[in-house]
Design a protein around this motif. Structure first.
Motif, short mmCIF file in Angstrom:
data_model
loop_
_atom_site.label_atom_id
_atom_site.label_comp_id
_atom_site.label_asym_id
_atom_site.label_seq_id
_atom_site.Cartn_x
_atom_site.Cartn_y
_atom_site.Cartn_z
N GLU A 47 0.83 -1.20 0.00
CA GLU A 47 0.00 0.00 0.00
C GLU A 47 0.87 1.26 0.00
OE1 GLU A 47 -3.08 1.15 3.23
OE2 GLU A 47 -3.76 -0.66 2.21
N LEU A 48 1.95 1.17 0.75
CA LEU A 48 2.84 2.34 0.86
C LEU A 48 3.72 2.52 -0.37
CD1 LEU A 48 4.27 2.37 4.49
CD2 LEU A 48 3.01 4.20 3.34
N GLU A 80 9.99 9.26 6.07
CA GLU A 80 9.04 10.32 5.74
C GLU A 80 7.73 9.72 5.21
OE1 GLU A 80 10.77 13.20 3.11
OE2 GLU A 80 8.83 14.14 2.68
N LEU A 81 7.90 8.68 4.40
CA LEU A 81 6.74 8.00 3.84
C LEU A 81 5.86 7.42 4.95
CD1 LEU A 81 5.69 7.25 0.99
CD2 LEU A 81 7.00 5.15 1.15
N ALA A 84 4.22 10.29 7.00
CA ALA A 84 3.13 10.94 6.28
C ALA A 84 1.93 10.01 6.16
CB ALA A 84 3.60 11.36 4.88
N ALA A 85 2.22 8.70 6.14
CA ALA A 85 1.13 7.74 6.04
C ALA A 85 0.52 7.44 7.40
CB ALA A 85 1.64 6.46 5.38
N TYR B 47 3.48 11.03 -1.11
CA TYR B 47 3.09 9.62 -1.31
C TYR B 47 2.47 9.06 -0.04
CZ TYR B 47 6.19 10.04 -5.36
OH TYR B 47 6.79 10.44 -6.51
N GLY B 48 3.11 9.36 1.07
CA GLY B 48 2.59 8.84 2.34
C GLY B 48 1.20 9.38 2.62
N THR B 49 1.00 10.65 2.29
CA THR B 49 -0.31 11.27 2.50
C THR B 49 -1.37 10.61 1.62
OG1 THR B 49 0.75 13.36 3.05
CG2 THR B 49 -1.57 13.45 2.41
N ARG B 51 -1.31 7.57 0.52
CA ARG B 51 -1.59 6.24 1.07
C ARG B 51 -2.51 6.35 2.30
NH1 ARG B 51 1.82 6.58 -3.15
NH2 ARG B 51 3.21 4.81 -3.40
#
Lengths: 386, 110
Positions: A47-48, A80-81, A84-85, B47-49, B51
């Motif tokens: 998903e990421l 960071e990914l 942010a997720a 990208y994280g946002t 997701r």
């Protein structure tokens, strides 16, 4: 759900990024990011990081600057990914194993990553990478040759043979093929890595072996252990022990002193056992002494002492020879060179100094100018020598 | 003031806003944000946002296979996302008005 294209398993921090190939750079970077997410369940990772390769490829295609320089190290990117997720940061040392070893390698990994990022940020780095990439096929060939050299040497020894050279060439070709195909499967990559490491280790030894003088197998042993041709008289590869002069009439001569074109006596032997035989027996050949008391080994034929008795004339290879034609006739009035063996019968040792002196030879032997004006007369008596 | 710190609070709204009219894949969204003036936005943050918004049910997602390269993962807004965007617009307006008012020294001092 989506499917992922095969991506290379995460290489080390420096394992193949910044190759100058944008898509490869993107794949490497994406793989590195995925490895940073490896503690998460696979569906979360998907998903990421799903579609990450395509996004990174777009970014990479925009400029030749390596991704790691623009985005920072994959680890930071992955962090960071995650953040942010809305995911928790990775717990270090938990998933990758426990204990001191994991913590120690973690530290090294971080250092290497730092150094790699720092390197990539250098102004000269892209150029250096470009050249390194250009030279890569040369390394492939060298790597194959080195490994083949090792195998050949281990199996058949280190001499240079045609077969060995062929195997080395084949190794180089095979290695280039392996490099061209870029193995993706983990165990194949490990194998290639091991091959590279081994080749680097072998290289110094191969260099040393090239630098050293080659082992020469051209019968040096034979030459060294063979007879010493620097002394004595040799005809057709065999050592001559005695000479038998004949005059122009074909009759055998005695007491003929021979000089070479340097004016030096021609001596087949000087009485040493090694000149005569390999069995270390005393030489049976006996020299004569001239009027000045000098032992002459160059008056032929040399006499022979048999069983400790008095020296006698050796038996002749031919009793007489056919006379020579033209100019060979004895000059009138000149003393004949035909001294017969009976005339020159050996005298007793007591007669040595005062024995009758033979005339110098002339006529038949005077065709070439003598190397010396005259020689001391040779007594017919022999001395006990040898 | 560090713009990246400010950005964190509004990134969800910004991302929803750029996919409101047109679906987009990850890097496409990054580009739209940058061309709109958010230069400092980080790739991985976007990208994280995406997701996270997808996981929260605010975005729909689909994969477009590519012949010559890796597949692209597209994101599009859904009704839940539109609601969220509308709510964030309201809260941003209120928040920015408040801060504007707070930060306007001349008006405030009199």
């Amino acid at each position: 759900m989506s499917t992922t294209l095969p991506v290379p398993t995460a290489p080390g921090p420096d394992g193949g990024g910044a190759t100058g190939d944008p898509s490869l750079d993107a794949r490497w970077y994406a793989a590195a990011v995925r490895s940073e997410l490896s503690d998460l369940p696979s569906d979360v990772v998907e998903e990421l990081a799903g579609g990450l390769e395509a996004d990174l490829a777009d970014l990479a295609a925009e400029s030749s600057t390596p991704l790691a320089e623009r985005l920072g190290p994959p680890r930071g990117y992955a962090a960071e990914l995650r953040s942010a997720a809305g995911l928790a940061p990775r717990v270090r040392g938990g998933a990758g194993g426990s204990g001191l070893w994991a913590r120690a390698t973690e530290g090294v990994r971080e250092d290497v990553e730092h150094a790699a990022t720092h390197l990539r940020a250098q102004r000269w780095w892209p150029g250096a990478v470009e050249r390194a990439v250009l030279l890569r096929p040369a390394w492939w060939a060298l790597r194959g040759a080195l490994l083949a050299w090792l195998v050949v040497g281990a199996l058949w020894g280190w001499g240079q043979t045609l077969g060995g050279i062929l195997v080395v060439l084949a190794g180089a070709a095979a290695s280039v093929e392996v490099g061209r195909r870029r193995p993706v499967v983990p165990w194949k990559r490990s194998l290639v890595l091991a091959g590279n490491v081994l080749a680097v280790l072998v290289a110094p030894f191969a260099l040393l072996s090239l630098a050293q003088p080659q082992t020469v197998y051209v019968d040096s042993g034979y030459v060294n252990s063979g007879p010493d041709t620097s002394t004595g008289v040799w005809v057709d590869g065999r050592q001559v022990t005695n000479l038998y002069p004949y005059d122009a009439q074909g009759r055998p001569l005695t007491g003929v002193q021979l000089l070479d074109d340097y004016g030096q006596p021609v001596s087949t032997t000087t009485g040493g056992a090694q000149d005569w035989t390999t069995f270390q027996e005393p030489s049976p050949l006996v020299p004569v002494v001239d009027a000045e008391g000098v032992v002459r080994w160059n008056a032929y034929p040399l006499q022979v002492r048999v069983d400790g008795g008095a020296p006698v004339e050796p038996s002749l290879p031919q009793p007489t020879l056919a006379p020579l034609l033209g100019g060979a006739a004895p000059t009138a009035g000149a003393p004949s060179a035909s001294a017969t063996p009976t005339e020159l019968a050996t005298a007793t040792p007591s007669a040595t100094a005062t024995a009758g002196v033979r005339e110098p030879l002339s006529g038949a032997t005077a065709e070439a100018p003598p190397a010396q004006g005259t020689l001391a007369p040779t007594p017919t008596a022999s001395v006990a020598a040898g | 003031m560090d713009a990246t710190q400010l950005l964190k609070g509004v990134l969800d709204a910004a991302v929803l806003a750029v996919v409101e009219d047109d679906d987009g894949y990850g890097y496409d969204v990054v580009r739209r944000l940058r061309s709109a003036g958010l230069e400092e936005v980080g790739d991985a943050s976007v990208y994280g946002t995406l997701r996270r918004l997808y996981a929260a049910g605010a975005l729909s997602s689909y994969v477009v296979p590519s012949e010559e390269g890796p597949h692209r993962k597209y994101y599009g807004i859904n009704p839940r996302g539109r609601e969220l965007l509308e709510a964030q617009r309201k809260s941003w307006r209120a928040f920015s008005e408040t801060v504007d008012h707070l930060l306007a020294p001349e008006e405030n001092s009199r």
